[in-house]
Design a protein around this motif. Structure first.
Motif, PDB file in Angstrom:
ATOM      1  N   ASN A   1      54.624  51.263  -4.991  1.00 21.23           N
ATOM      2  CA  ASN A   1      55.439  52.146  -4.154  1.00 21.23           C
ATOM      3  C   ASN A   1      54.954  53.593  -4.300  1.00 21.23           C
ATOM      4  O   ASN A   1      55.737  54.522  -4.495  1.00 21.23           O
ATOM      5  CB  ASN A   1      56.921  52.016  -4.488  1.00 21.23           C
ATOM      6  N   ASP A   2      53.648  53.768  -4.211  1.00 18.98           N
ATOM      7  CA  ASP A   2      53.008  55.079  -4.382  1.00 18.98           C
ATOM      8  C   ASP A   2      53.398  55.994  -3.228  1.00 18.98           C
ATOM      9  O   ASP A   2      53.260  55.634  -2.065  1.00 18.98           O
ATOM     10  CB  ASP A   2      51.497  54.887  -4.419  1.00 18.98           C
ATOM     11  N   HIS A   3      53.903  57.180  -3.565  1.00 24.35           N
ATOM     12  CA  HIS A   3      54.287  58.131  -2.526  1.00 24.35           C
ATOM     13  C   HIS A   3      54.192  59.570  -3.036  1.00 24.35           C
ATOM     14  O   HIS A   3      54.294  59.820  -4.228  1.00 24.35           O
ATOM     15  CB  HIS A   3      55.692  57.841  -1.995  1.00 24.35           C
ATOM     16  N   LYS A   4      53.961  60.483  -2.092  1.00 24.58           N
ATOM     17  CA  LYS A   4      53.862  61.909  -2.400  1.00 24.58           C
ATOM     18  C   LYS A   4      55.240  62.462  -2.736  1.00 24.58           C
ATOM     19  O   LYS A   4      56.254  61.974  -2.239  1.00 24.58           O
ATOM     20  CB  LYS A   4      53.303  62.680  -1.204  1.00 24.58           C
TER      21      LYS A   4
ATOM     22  N   SER B   1      52.101  62.709  -6.966  1.00 30.04           N
ATOM     23  CA  SER B   1      52.565  61.434  -6.423  1.00 30.04           C
ATOM     24  C   SER B   1      53.366  60.715  -7.498  1.00 30.04           C
ATOM     25  O   SER B   1      53.303  61.059  -8.678  1.00 30.04           O
ATOM     26  CB  SER B   1      51.381  60.565  -6.011  1.00 30.04           C
TER      27      SER B   1
END
Length: 87
Positions: free
Chosen positions: A41-44, A53
């Protein structure tokens, strides 16, 4: 691979249970081999972690990092969602 760390990450990581520490490094390995894996669930992120991130370690535990180049991941912070983001 290189993993420079922020001193806040070092303090937080020392307090993790062995089980969460193990999962942390397994997720970092997954990040290295498959950055787009949906388990991460990689997100900035936004304020206060602009430019960083976040990935999931477990259901509530998160790692805040920045990829500096193909071989370097700067580890900024680790904690529960609430500890890191206050919500």
């Amino acid at each position: 691979m290189r993993f420079p760390t922020h001193r806040e990450f070092e303090r937080q990581a020392k307090k993790l249970s062995l089980g969460v520490q193990d999962k942390l490094w397994k997720r970092i390995e997954l990040l290295i081999t498959d950055e787009r894996n949906p388990l991460l669930n990689d997100h900035k992120l936004h304020h206060p972690f602009d430019g960083y991130s976040s990935i999931n370690i477990t259901g509530d535990w998160r790692l805040v990092y920045k990829k500096l180049d193909a071989q370097t991941f700067y580890l900024r912070a680790v904690g529960t969602h609430h500890q890191l983001f206050g919500s």
